[in-house]
Enzyme design. Structure first.
Site, PDB file in Angstrom:
ATOM      1  CD  GLU A  78       9.582  -2.734  -3.536  1.00 16.20           C
ATOM      2  OE1 GLU A  78      10.709  -2.303  -3.276  1.00 16.20           O
ATOM      3  OE2 GLU A  78       9.147  -3.825  -3.096  1.00 16.20           O
ATOM      4  CE  LYS A 145      12.373  -1.298  -0.001  1.00 13.80           C
ATOM      5  NZ  LYS A 145      12.381  -2.370  -1.021  1.00 13.80           N
ATOM      6  CB  CYS A 181       9.009  -3.865   0.125  1.00 12.74           C
ATOM      7  SG  CYS A 181       9.222  -5.667   0.011  1.00 12.74           S
TER       8      CYS A 181
END
Length: 485
Positions: A78, A145, A181
């Site tokens: 990330e 994300k 994540c």
């Protein structure tokens, strides 16, 4: 007559539509009846916040290695391009512009492989924590994300906007879901949608997940659980390294749909991890209507899997650590990166003869080498012979330079300066704290003059209850053991 012709045409049209669907289903069945092998590479690397040239150079080297090793797909952590966490650098327009420029430059290096790289995406005035899909010299897709953490050490909502579109890509008939994540920590997150509704065969997760004691085991259990729940392979790429007070432990994973570990990354080490996934693409014949109406964004990557003879993946040694060793290695990595990434050459530690300063010295020596650590003793009238002897023995055992700066004269000077004001007042903690503050001044003087980083030695209990001296033993640049459990 006309009515009969209409009915006949309608019947013929239905028949053709049915035959078309059957052909489509048959084609899908033939695609999914055979095994497809996908070689994945995970780049578990230590990136530097804001150093685009360094980060891109590391990524390009990994791309070359993975291509030579026959990988079809490579993942980077990330925000690998910017380093994690970039924090208020994200508020600078030139930082965002550099990030975009270097992404385009990096894409040119992607040949013969598909790469997923974390970067910052700007749309008008909004920023997204995104994953770029790179192939044949171009950015061919991206994912934003969807779940932004905003607790503990995380404050991503301060900088980023949440994405709202589950995303996957297809290469050689294999459908691969994208996540970043926190997305995978939520059981009902975007991973569930792309794997269940979208029928993804593989879920990838690029991550910068910070370490705490026992985090590795917690993460392993969660990833295995997701693989079983989603009935998909999970490829998890995590960052390693230290950034200020955060430590990222790596511990990347590749897990089969039944929860079996296919590959693991070592904790606190940079490395390339390879795994061959044996995939039977999920049958879509029962989900054609669902897929047509799906809200999942899908990119089609015209990549041809490398079916040439590939180097054998040698089984790697993954070191198991007990909890004490794990915490120690985290402290070493965090200390090393703080010193190196802030461009300090050496570290200075005040040695008292006690356990805390001894442990701090051991960690520093393991982190940057004994030649780069200097121990400072500052004895006073109240120092015991034993504390001095123990400090000298420690320095000898570790092979570090030791400097003695007695503070007796400095104490007398302070007593003289304050004598009129303190006249007739009994000695108390004031005089004790003066010792600590004199020592703090001496340590910072060495830091200023020599360019050494002062490592403070206070432990978690002392900081928690305030058993330390402001401007004294708290003076320094990095508190190594302040959060040791």
């Amino acid at each position: 007559m006309e009515r009969e012709r209409k009915i006949k045409r309608k019947s013929l049209s239905k028949k053709r539509a049915t035959e078309k669907t059957q052909r489509k289903t048959k084609a899908l069945d033939s695609q999914t009846s055979s095994q497809v092998n996908l070689r994945v590479a995970v780049s578990q690397m230590n990136f530097v916040v804001g150093d685009f040239e360094y980060n891109v150079n590391r990524i390009e080297n990994c791309l070359k290695d993975a291509t030579k090793f026959g990988a079809d797909l490579i993942l980077f952590p990330e925000l690998a391009l910017t380093g994690y966490p970039p924090e208020d650098l994200l508020l600078k327009d030139d930082f965002i512009a550099k990030n975009k420029k270097f992404l385009k430059h990096l894409a040119l290096s992607v040949k013969g492989i598909v790469a997923v790289v974390g970067y910052v995406e700007k749309v008008k005035k909004s920023l997204y924590n995104s994953a770029a899909l790179l192939h044949k010299g171009k950015v061919v897709g991206n994912y934003r994300k969807m779940i932004l953490p905003n607790y503990g050490v995380f404050d991503e909502k301060r900088y980023f906007i949440e994405g709202n579109e589950p995303t996957c890509f297809v290469m050689n008939g294999i459908k691969i879901g994208l996540s970043i994540c926190e997305d995978i920590w939520e059981v009902n997150g975007p991973g569930q949608k792309v794997c269940e509704e979208g029928q993804a065969d593989v879920l990838i997760n690029i991550s910068s997940s910070p370490y705490f004691k026992g985090k590795g085991k917690t993460r392993e259990n969660m990833i295995r659980q997701r693989a079983r729940q989603y009935k998909a392979h999970v490829v998890y790429a995590n960052l390693i390294g230290g950034q200020d007070e955060l430590v990222f432990d790596g511990h990347s994973l590749v897990v089969a749909p039944d929860g079996t570990f296919l590959a693991k990354g070592n904790a606190f080490e940079e490395e390339m991890i390879y795994a061959d996934l044996k995939i039977y693409p999920k049958t879509k014949k029962q989900n054609l209507k669902k897929l047509i109406n799906s809200s999942i964004r899908t990119y089609h990557v015209p990549a041809i899997l490398n079916n040439k003879r590939k180097p054998v993946i040698i089984k790697r040694r993954v070191r198991k650590m007990e909890s004490i060793e794990e915490v120690f290695e985290a402290l070493v990595l965090g200390t090393r990166d703080y010193i190196k990434k802030n461009d300090f050459g050496k570290a200075a530690i005040g040695l008292s003869g006690g356990i805390d300063s001894a442990l701090t010295a051991v960690i520093a020596v393991k982190a940057i080498g004994s030649e780069n650590v200097v121990g400072i003793t500052m004895p006073s009238n109240y120092s015991s012979r034993g504390s001095i002897d123990d400090s000298e023995a420690l320095a000898k055992n570790l092979g570090i330079r030791i400097i003695s700066l007695p503070i007796k004269e400095a104490m007398l000077a302070y007593d003289k300066i304050l004598s009129k004001v303190f006249k007739n007042l009994p000695s108390d903690t004031t005089e004790e704290n003066l010792q600590a503050r004199i020592r703090g001044n001496l340590m910072m003087a060495l830091s200023n003059k020599m360019g050494w980083l002062v490592l403070t030695t206070g432990n978690k209990s002392e900081f928690s209850v305030g058993y330390c001296t402001l401007y004294g033993d708290m003076a320094g640049g990095f508190a190594v053991i302040k959060d040791v459990p």
